[in-house]
Design a protein around this motif. Structure first.
Motif, PDB file in Angstrom:
ATOM      1  N   GLY A 197      92.684  12.907  40.393  1.00  0.00           N
ATOM      2  CA  GLY A 197      93.435  13.528  41.482  1.00  0.00           C
ATOM      3  C   GLY A 197      94.597  12.711  41.982  1.00  0.00           C
ATOM      4  O   GLY A 197      95.364  13.166  42.833  1.00  0.00           O
ATOM      5  N   GLY A 198      94.770  11.479  41.480  1.00  0.00           N
ATOM      6  CA  GLY A 198      95.896  10.654  41.890  1.00  0.00           C
ATOM      7  C   GLY A 198      97.186  11.142  41.273  1.00  0.00           C
ATOM      8  O   GLY A 198      97.197  11.996  40.387  1.00  0.00           O
ATOM      9  N   ASN A 199      98.337  10.573  41.743  1.00  0.00           N
ATOM     10  CA  ASN A 199      99.606  11.042  41.180  1.00  0.00           C
ATOM     11  C   ASN A 199      99.776  10.640  39.724  1.00  0.00           C
ATOM     12  O   ASN A 199     100.495  11.279  38.969  1.00  0.00           O
ATOM     13  N   VAL A 200      99.102   9.563  39.303  1.00  0.00           N
ATOM     14  CA  VAL A 200      98.989   9.254  37.876  1.00  0.00           C
ATOM     15  C   VAL A 200      97.513   9.373  37.520  1.00  0.00           C
ATOM     16  O   VAL A 200      96.696   8.538  37.901  1.00  0.00           O
ATOM     17  N   SER A 201      97.164  10.421  36.826  1.00  0.00           N
ATOM     18  CA  SER A 201      95.773  10.647  36.439  1.00  0.00           C
ATOM     19  C   SER A 201      95.751  11.590  35.248  1.00  0.00           C
ATOM     20  O   SER A 201      96.772  12.166  34.871  1.00  0.00           O
ATOM     21  N   CYS A 202      94.596  11.737  34.656  1.00  0.00           N
ATOM     22  CA  CYS A 202      94.466  12.550  33.452  1.00  0.00           C
ATOM     23  C   CYS A 202      93.953  13.947  33.772  1.00  0.00           C
ATOM     24  O   CYS A 202      93.035  14.112  34.572  1.00  0.00           O
ATOM     25  N   LYS A 203      94.557  14.937  33.136  1.00  0.00           N
ATOM     26  CA  LYS A 203      94.164  16.328  33.324  1.00  0.00           C
ATOM     27  C   LYS A 203      93.788  17.012  32.008  1.00  0.00           C
ATOM     28  O   LYS A 203      93.211  18.089  32.017  1.00  0.00           O
ATOM     29  N   LEU A 204      94.158  16.386  30.897  1.00  0.00           N
ATOM     30  CA  LEU A 204      93.878  16.995  29.595  1.00  0.00           C
ATOM     31  C   LEU A 204      92.464  16.717  29.116  1.00  0.00           C
ATOM     32  O   LEU A 204      91.958  17.387  28.221  1.00  0.00           O
ATOM     33  N   THR A 205      91.833  15.693  29.703  1.00  0.00           N
ATOM     34  CA  THR A 205      90.430  15.396  29.431  1.00  0.00           C
ATOM     35  C   THR A 205      89.734  15.190  30.768  1.00  0.00           C
ATOM     36  O   THR A 205      90.378  14.852  31.754  1.00  0.00           O
ATOM     37  N   ASN A 206      88.412  15.370  30.802  1.00  0.00           N
ATOM     38  CA  ASN A 206      87.684  15.138  32.046  1.00  0.00           C
ATOM     39  C   ASN A 206      86.839  13.882  31.931  1.00  0.00           C
ATOM     40  O   ASN A 206      86.688  13.304  30.858  1.00  0.00           O
ATOM     41  N   ARG A 207      86.279  13.448  33.063  1.00  0.00           N
ATOM     42  CA  ARG A 207      85.524  12.197  33.114  1.00  0.00           C
ATOM     43  C   ARG A 207      84.343  12.222  32.140  1.00  0.00           C
ATOM     44  O   ARG A 207      84.063  11.246  31.459  1.00  0.00           O
ATOM     45  N   GLN A 208      83.659  13.338  32.101  1.00  0.00           N
ATOM     46  CA  GLN A 208      82.486  13.452  31.238  1.00  0.00           C
ATOM     47  C   GLN A 208      82.882  13.295  29.771  1.00  0.00           C
ATOM     48  O   GLN A 208      82.206  12.617  28.996  1.00  0.00           O
ATOM     49  N   THR A 209      83.993  13.920  29.398  1.00  0.00           N
ATOM     50  CA  THR A 209      84.469  13.826  28.021  1.00  0.00           C
ATOM     51  C   THR A 209      84.907  12.408  27.695  1.00  0.00           C
ATOM     52  O   THR A 209      84.633  11.881  26.609  1.00  0.00           O
ATOM     53  N   GLN A 210      85.586  11.762  28.653  1.00  0.00           N
ATOM     54  CA  GLN A 210      86.056  10.396  28.433  1.00  0.00           C
ATOM     55  C   GLN A 210      84.889   9.433  28.245  1.00  0.00           C
ATOM     56  O   GLN A 210      84.976   8.470  27.474  1.00  0.00           O
ATOM     57  N   LEU A 211      83.786   9.681  28.950  1.00  0.00           N
ATOM     58  CA  LEU A 211      82.620   8.805  28.852  1.00  0.00           C
ATOM     59  C   LEU A 211      81.784   9.074  27.603  1.00  0.00           C
ATOM     60  O   LEU A 211      80.812   8.367  27.341  1.00  0.00           O
ATOM     61  N   ALA A 212      82.168  10.093  26.834  1.00  0.00           N
ATOM     62  CA  ALA A 212      81.439  10.381  25.598  1.00  0.00           C
ATOM     63  C   ALA A 212      81.522   9.214  24.623  1.00  0.00           C
ATOM     64  O   ALA A 212      80.674   9.068  23.741  1.00  0.00           O
ATOM     65  N   VAL A 213      82.543   8.370  24.801  1.00  0.00           N
ATOM     66  CA  VAL A 213      82.677   7.193  23.941  1.00  0.00           C
ATOM     67  C   VAL A 213      81.450   6.285  24.055  1.00  0.00           C
ATOM     68  O   VAL A 213      81.099   5.573  23.108  1.00  0.00           O
ATOM     69  N   VAL A 214      80.771   6.330  25.207  1.00  0.00           N
ATOM     70  CA  VAL A 214      79.592   5.483  25.410  1.00  0.00           C
ATOM     71  C   VAL A 214      78.498   5.856  24.410  1.00  0.00           C
ATOM     72  O   VAL A 214      77.767   4.994  23.922  1.00  0.00           O
ATOM     73  N   ASP A 215      78.378   7.139  24.087  1.00  0.00           N
ATOM     74  CA  ASP A 215      77.373   7.572  23.117  1.00  0.00           C
ATOM     75  C   ASP A 215      77.667   6.987  21.738  1.00  0.00           C
ATOM     76  O   ASP A 215      76.753   6.602  20.996  1.00  0.00           O
ATOM     77  N   THR A 216      78.948   6.921  21.394  1.00  0.00           N
ATOM     78  CA  THR A 216      79.342   6.314  20.121  1.00  0.00           C
ATOM     79  C   THR A 216      79.015   4.825  20.126  1.00  0.00           C
ATOM     80  O   THR A 216      78.495   4.278  19.138  1.00  0.00           O
TER      81      THR A 216
END
Length: 452
Positions: A197-216
């Protein structure tokens, strides 16, 4: 370790390009076979006028194609699209006696809230991959990302910001110079570094998707011998070289996974009991209980190594050898601690004097705690009259290290030599300061310096 802080940056909106262009000065291009047709005269005018304007702007673009989009004669403003040999095409607004405004195709072609693109949308053949044209910038930052989508975020006085989404779920914020230039500074940081929600933040991916790297990373950890059925997970922090994630396991254990930032590869799993140095340690599992259990384990290992110690506190020291743990120990009911080097087959514990001769330094144990031990070592050389009042480690080589001592009576002190690589060494050499003048710059403690 110096963690990167979350970002908060003031930006000028970069996606309102369409409203900057009066609709009357731009006529929609005709279409051929469902694609916008490019007028030959517009292309000729573009190639004649735009290269000099782009060069003057400082943008990193060698113009390979161009077209004139339109002109506002009343305002003295012309509009161009250019394709660049470097990849990312540009929309250019050139006004007389004013620095040109430069927008990437990523910004000018982005649909507005109504789903429609504006008059500066890029249509040149060389500008049709604008969603993935940030690839060279990501590669320059040594980040592995197969770009699936991207968007412009905005620009400050000196920098421009973009978001990229990678196949597999990872996402990054790309920071470049403004106007964009591949020869300038480029940084690429994980979306997890930015507040939602900040003025520089990501909208094309969500937090849950970004944390999927942890499973890898968890799969890689299992291959390396650390098994965890994940109950919960979180991002902790990033450094210039690594990212850190915490996982809590179903069996009550917890780990911090270290990931190499550039390649995205799993580096190591750090048990929560040893992970206090990473952003304050674990919060998803009972780190205190894990640390208590680990302290008991280190007590047993230290005692087995000939250094009886009921460990009250411990601190992990860095090592490049995955087969070694280097740990500073503080013992209960004792001011004296040490540095332990543990391996799968045993270990050794150095007291804090000899530890420094072997490349380690104690932080839990005060220097004066070592005075009694050194005073006793002097007795072995018939110097019982010297009660040690200060010490200085002079240096060491592969075989021997030297310690300068000062005496409480103010008389000149001495230099003791100890073998290195030995956990509990006896002093093997005894020198006066005159004899030791060629070692580590000679004696330097105040009462040992040569007078006059």
């Amino acid at each position: 370790m110096f963690p990167m802080k979350r970002f908060a940056i003031g930006l000028t909106a970069a996606l309102a390009v369409a409203i900057l262009v009066p609709a009357a000065v731009i006529s929609a291009p005709k279409e051929e076979k469902g694609k916008p047709a490019i007028d030959a005269k517009a292309r000729e005018a573009g190639m004649k006028e735009a290269p000099a304007i782009v060069q003057a702007s400082g943008a990193g673009c060698t113009v390979s194609d161009a077209r004139a989009i339109g002109e506002d004669k009343k305002a003295g403003t012309k509009y161009y699209e250019v394709a660049c040999k470097e990849g990312m095409g540009l929309a250019v607004i050139a006004k007389k006696d004013t620095a040109p405004q430069i927008y990437t195709c990523l910004e000018s072609s982005q649909p507005g809230p109504d789903g429609k693109v504006g008059g500066l949308a890029c249509i040149l053949p060389g500008n049709q991959n604008w969603k993935t044209d940030l690839g060279p910038y990501v590669k320059k930052a040594n980040v592995s990302c197969d770009i699936e989508n991207s968007r412009g975020i905005g620009s400050g006085a000196k920098n421009a910001y973009f978001e990229v989404a990678c196949k597999g779920g990872a996402g990054y914020i790309v920071q470049t110079t403004a106007p964009i230039n591949l020869a300038g500074d480029v940084s690429v940081n994980s979306c997890l570094l930015y507040e939602e929600g900040g003025n520089v933040s990501c909208k094309l991916t969500n937090r849950q998707t970004q944390l999927a790297v942890v499973d890898t990373l968890n799969t890689a950890a299992a291959s390396a011998g650390t098994t965890c059925a994940i109950k919960d997970k979180r991002y902790i922090l990033s450094t210039k070289s690594d990212n850190y994630f915490e996982v809590a396991c179903q069996d009550g254990k917890g780990y911090v996974y270290q990931q190499t930032a550039a390649s995205g590869a799993f580096a190591r799993a750090i048990p929560c009991a040893q992970a206090g140095f990473v952003g304050g340690g674990c919060t998803l599992s009972d780190a205190v209980a894990a640390q208590t259990e680990q302290a008991g384990f280190y007590s047993k290992l230290a005692t087995k190594a000939g250094f009886p110690c009921d460990v009250e506190k411990y601190g992990m020291l860095p090592t490049n050898d995955p087969k070694k743990e280097i740990v500073e120990l503080k013992c209960k009911n004792s001011d004296a601690g040490g540095i332990a080097v543990f391996t799968a087959t045993g270990g050794a514990v150095y007291d804090c004097v000899t530890a420094e001769l072997n490349g380690f330094r104690c932080s839990f144990t005060k220097k004066d705690v070592q005075f009694a031990r050194l005073t006793q070592d002097l007795v072995g050389f018939n110097k019982a009259s010297c009660k040690v009042s200060d010490i200085r480690v002079m240096g060491a080589n592969d075989n021997e290290g030297f310690v300068e001592v000062a005496c409480s009576d103010g008389l000149p002190g001495w230099v003791l030599g100890y073998p290195t690589g030995v956990a509990k060494p006896a002093a093997k050499e005894f020198l006066s300061c005159a004899q030791a003048k060629g070692i580590g710059g000679g004696c330097k403690l105040p009462t040992n310096k040569t007078k006059g």
